[in-house]
Design a protein around this motif. Structure first.
Motif: not given
Length: 134
Positions: A121-125, A80-83, A108-113, A58-61
Protein backbone atom coordinates in the motif's frame (compact mmCIF):
# COMPACT_ATOMS: atom_id res chain seq x y z
CA UNK A 1 14.42 15.93 -16.01
CA UNK A 2 16.93 18.71 -16.43
CA UNK A 3 19.32 20.45 -14.10
CA UNK A 4 19.10 23.89 -15.69
CA UNK A 5 17.70 25.53 -12.52
CA UNK A 6 20.34 23.98 -10.23
CA UNK A 7 23.34 22.04 -11.55
CA UNK A 8 23.27 19.77 -8.47
CA UNK A 9 19.75 18.36 -8.91
CA UNK A 10 17.23 17.46 -11.60
CA UNK A 11 13.74 18.97 -11.75
CA UNK A 12 11.04 17.22 -13.76
CA UNK A 13 9.42 18.97 -16.71
CA UNK A 14 6.57 18.19 -19.07
CA UNK A 15 7.44 18.73 -22.71
CA UNK A 16 4.70 19.16 -25.29
CA UNK A 17 6.10 17.43 -28.33
CA UNK A 18 3.96 19.30 -30.89
CA UNK A 19 5.08 22.76 -29.74
CA UNK A 20 8.34 21.96 -27.94
CA UNK A 21 7.04 23.95 -24.96
CA UNK A 22 8.48 22.86 -21.64
CA UNK A 23 6.92 23.55 -18.23
CA UNK A 24 8.05 22.69 -14.74
CA UNK A 25 6.18 19.67 -13.36
CA UNK A 26 7.98 18.77 -10.12
CA UNK A 27 10.64 20.77 -8.31
CA UNK A 28 13.52 18.81 -6.76
CA UNK A 29 14.05 20.01 -3.16
CA UNK A 30 17.72 19.05 -3.54
CA UNK A 31 17.86 15.51 -2.16
CA UNK A 32 15.95 13.51 -4.80
CA UNK A 33 18.06 11.14 -6.90
CA UNK A 34 15.24 9.47 -8.87
CA UNK A 35 11.59 9.84 -9.85
CA UNK A 36 8.74 7.42 -10.64
CA UNK A 37 5.54 8.08 -12.55
CA UNK A 38 2.19 6.40 -12.19
CA UNK A 39 1.36 4.80 -15.55
CA UNK A 40 -2.37 5.60 -15.81
CA UNK A 41 -2.05 9.36 -15.29
CA UNK A 42 1.68 9.74 -16.01
CA UNK A 43 2.07 11.89 -12.89
CA UNK A 44 5.29 12.11 -10.89
CA UNK A 45 4.18 10.19 -7.78
CA UNK A 46 7.36 8.84 -6.16
CA UNK A 47 10.79 10.24 -5.36
CA UNK A 48 13.86 8.31 -4.23
CA UNK A 49 15.92 10.24 -1.70
CA UNK A 50 19.46 9.50 -0.50
CA UNK A 51 20.29 10.82 2.98
CA UNK A 52 23.75 12.40 2.84
CA UNK A 53 24.33 11.95 6.58
CA UNK A 54 23.83 8.17 6.86
CA UNK A 55 23.50 6.94 3.22
CA UNK A 56 20.01 5.59 3.88
CA UNK A 57 17.35 5.64 1.18
CA UNK A 58 13.80 6.95 1.54
CA UNK A 59 10.93 6.62 -0.91
CA UNK A 60 8.56 9.60 -0.84
CA UNK A 61 5.07 9.21 -2.23
CA UNK A 62 2.30 11.65 -3.10
CA UNK A 63 -1.15 10.36 -3.88
CA UNK A 64 -1.74 12.90 -6.65
CA UNK A 65 0.29 15.52 -8.44
CA UNK A 66 -2.44 17.76 -9.77
CA UNK A 67 -4.99 19.74 -7.75
CA UNK A 68 -6.98 20.87 -10.78
CA UNK A 69 -7.51 17.94 -13.14
CA UNK A 70 -7.85 15.27 -10.46
CA UNK A 71 -9.83 17.36 -7.96
CA UNK A 72 -7.26 16.35 -5.34
CA UNK A 73 -6.92 17.80 -1.88
CA UNK A 74 -3.73 19.56 -0.78
CA UNK A 75 -2.97 16.58 1.51
CA UNK A 76 -2.95 14.26 -1.52
CA UNK A 77 -0.38 16.39 -3.34
CA UNK A 78 2.03 16.64 -0.39
CA UNK A 79 5.06 14.33 -0.30
CA UNK A 80 5.11 11.73 2.47
CA UNK A 81 8.10 9.57 3.48
CA UNK A 82 6.62 6.06 3.24
CA UNK A 83 9.49 3.58 2.84
CA UNK A 84 12.91 3.79 4.51
CA UNK A 85 15.95 1.60 3.87
CA UNK A 86 18.88 2.05 6.27
CA UNK A 87 22.42 1.84 4.90
CA UNK A 88 23.18 -1.76 3.97
CA UNK A 89 19.58 -2.65 3.15
CA UNK A 90 18.38 -2.89 -0.43
CA UNK A 91 15.02 -1.79 -1.74
CA UNK A 92 13.05 0.47 -3.98
CA UNK A 93 9.74 1.08 -5.67
CA UNK A 94 9.54 -0.81 -8.96
CA UNK A 95 6.22 0.52 -10.23
CA UNK A 96 2.69 1.45 -9.29
CA UNK A 97 -0.08 -1.12 -9.84
CA UNK A 98 -2.92 -0.61 -12.31
CA UNK A 99 -5.41 0.28 -9.57
CA UNK A 100 -5.10 4.03 -9.79
CA UNK A 101 -1.70 3.89 -8.13
CA UNK A 102 -3.01 2.95 -4.67
CA UNK A 103 -0.64 -0.02 -4.48
CA UNK A 104 2.78 -0.73 -5.91
CA UNK A 105 5.55 -3.26 -6.35
CA UNK A 106 8.53 -2.83 -4.04
CA UNK A 107 11.76 -4.75 -3.59
CA UNK A 108 13.07 -4.99 -0.04
CA UNK A 109 15.75 -6.80 1.92
CA UNK A 110 14.42 -5.54 5.25
CA UNK A 111 14.26 -8.33 7.83
CA UNK A 112 15.66 -10.97 5.48
CA UNK A 113 18.91 -12.19 3.94
CA UNK A 114 17.76 -11.76 0.33
CA UNK A 115 15.57 -9.29 -1.52
CA UNK A 116 11.85 -9.98 -1.90
CA UNK A 117 9.27 -8.59 -4.30
CA UNK A 118 6.31 -7.20 -2.38
CA UNK A 119 2.94 -5.68 -3.21
CA UNK A 120 2.50 -2.69 -0.89
CA UNK A 121 0.00 0.00 0.00
CA UNK A 122 1.84 3.13 -1.16
CA UNK A 123 -0.03 5.41 1.24
CA UNK A 124 0.62 3.46 4.45
CA UNK A 125 3.69 1.39 3.52
CA UNK A 126 1.91 -1.80 4.60
CA UNK A 127 2.96 -5.03 2.88
CA UNK A 128 -0.13 -6.54 1.28
CA UNK A 129 1.48 -9.60 -0.29
CA UNK A 130 4.89 -11.19 -0.71
CA UNK A 131 5.03 -12.01 -4.41
CA UNK A 132 8.47 -13.60 -4.56
CA UNK A 133 11.39 -14.35 -2.27
CA UNK A 134 14.24 -16.80 -2.55
Amino acid sequence: GTNERDAKCFDMYRVFYKTGEKCLDTLNPGDVIGWKTEDESFEIRAATVRNAEDSSTTIRIRMSADLVSNASTPAETEWKDVFHFPYGEEGGLINFCADGGRTGYLTSSMGRETTALLKVDVQTGETLEELYAN
